[in-house]
Design a protein around this motif. Sequence first.
Motif, PDB file in Angstrom:
ATOM      1  N   LEU A  93       0.671  -1.109  -0.043  1.00 29.86           N
ATOM      2  CA  LEU A  93      -0.011   0.084  -0.030  1.00 29.86           C
ATOM      3  C   LEU A  93       0.759   1.156  -0.118  1.00 29.86           C
ATOM      4  N   VAL A 141      -1.604  -1.736  -6.151  1.00 33.67           N
ATOM      5  CA  VAL A 141      -2.388  -1.627  -5.046  1.00 33.67           C
ATOM      6  C   VAL A 141      -2.439  -0.391  -4.358  1.00 33.67           C
ATOM      7  N   ALA A 142      -1.343   0.365  -4.143  1.00 31.82           N
ATOM      8  CA  ALA A 142      -1.359   1.700  -3.417  1.00 31.82           C
ATOM      9  C   ALA A 142      -2.155   2.722  -4.447  1.00 31.82           C
ATOM     10  N   ALA A 145      -5.741   2.099  -4.291  1.00 31.73           N
ATOM     11  CA  ALA A 145      -6.082   2.524  -2.846  1.00 31.73           C
ATOM     12  C   ALA A 145      -6.422   4.109  -2.766  1.00 31.73           C
ATOM     13  N   ARG A 146      -5.527   4.705  -3.312  1.00 31.96           N
ATOM     14  CA  ARG A 146      -5.438   6.355  -3.716  1.00 31.96           C
ATOM     15  C   ARG A 146      -6.818   6.907  -4.522  1.00 31.96           C
ATOM     16  N   LEU A 148      -9.278   5.125  -5.099  1.00 34.65           N
ATOM     17  CA  LEU A 148     -10.791   4.674  -4.286  1.00 34.65           C
ATOM     18  C   LEU A 148     -11.045   5.956  -3.232  1.00 34.65           C
ATOM     19  N   GLN A 149      -9.974   6.660  -2.711  1.00 34.19           N
ATOM     20  CA  GLN A 149     -10.426   7.693  -1.884  1.00 34.19           C
ATOM     21  C   GLN A 149     -11.012   8.956  -2.447  1.00 34.19           C
ATOM     22  N   GLY A 175     -14.078  -0.554  -1.494  1.00 30.34           N
ATOM     23  CA  GLY A 175     -12.764  -0.617  -0.997  1.00 30.34           C
ATOM     24  C   GLY A 175     -12.162  -1.900  -1.196  1.00 30.34           C
ATOM     25  N   LEU A 176     -10.823  -2.072  -0.450  1.00 26.40           N
ATOM     26  CA  LEU A 176     -10.080  -3.140  -0.613  1.00 26.40           C
ATOM     27  C   LEU A 176     -10.209  -4.034   0.421  1.00 26.40           C
ATOM     28  N   TRP A 183      -5.081  -9.458  -2.286  1.00 25.60           N
ATOM     29  CA  TRP A 183      -5.987  -8.383  -2.323  1.00 25.60           C
ATOM     30  C   TRP A 183      -6.933  -8.603  -3.200  1.00 25.60           C
ATOM     31  N   LEU A 185     -10.591  -6.382  -4.488  1.00 22.02           N
ATOM     32  CA  LEU A 185     -11.558  -5.115  -4.761  1.00 22.02           C
ATOM     33  C   LEU A 185     -12.971  -5.366  -4.597  1.00 22.02           C
TER      34      LEU A 185
END
Length: 314
Positions: A93, A141-142, A145-146, A148-149, A175-176, A183, A185
């Motif tokens: 992440l 993945v990182a 994640a960003r 998704l924010q 989210g994850l 991992w 989604l």
Amino acid sequence: MKSHRLLSMMLLLQTRHQMTALELAEELGVSVRTVLRDVVALADADVPVFAERGRYGGVVLLPGAQLDVSKLSPTEVDALKLLGLDTGQARQLGIDSLTRSAQMKLASRRPQGRQLELPLSELIVVDNTPWFSPMPSAAGVAELARNLQSGRRLRIHYRRRAERGASWHAVDPYGLLAKSGRWYLVADIDRVPKLYSLQRLEGWHVLPEVRRLRPNATLASVSRDLSTAVENRGDITIIATLSKDRLDLARRILGVRLASSKPADAEQVEITVIYDQVESVRQLLQFGDHLRVTSPPEARAVMRDVATAMAALY
């Protein structure tokens, strides 16, 4: 205990900012009346939390309010050290440095002087890497994640298990999920929840539209329901004999699908395996000549046909 429940409520509100009393009651496993009493208790302790009435009301933690770790008990600090991602997942992440910083801050809260008991965080290590395999790569993945924010919809390029190539799908992401070293989604597609393995996610685009989630559905609740559905064993019962020295391996590989086992003779055990379809009996081929399916006949036919086809290859 009440102190643990109050801490859990503060953490929930700090994450979501506003929740209904009913949502809090379901998360904490208590009644709505208990939640309202706890809100009063937090307010009396000068925590900036209050209840708003009306259709769009709920329990609210004022913006900017943060949980002060200096107010945590040693047992609560110890528990927080054990929760969350392991170092490998934090590295994927891109937050491993932040994780180390948080751990250092929590370590500074360790009480001074002689302790009668060792803290659990010194006796337990969390490692989600599967046995006999490295941490699976989950490229991007990182970055995902960003993205998704942003709270927006995604258009994902995804290869389903039975497909040769990937196809595009518009989804509403929750989210994850990090589970068993992998991992996923978690997202709705046409209002239907799905798990998408990041190992088969070949790309994505952030769409301009805000994600549209189903009422009262959260990442935690949807992930829990999807995980339960995956582990649903089905109603096809397979009976087989297995070498006794392979029983531990069978328990590890088959998991909840291994419904029962009992001695058959000095060298073998009789096992019952549950599948959702007869074709799934192929999984048992990995036990080779240590396992023999005895019923039902259609499962024996699948094993015979696959074994014959494999023998023809060699």
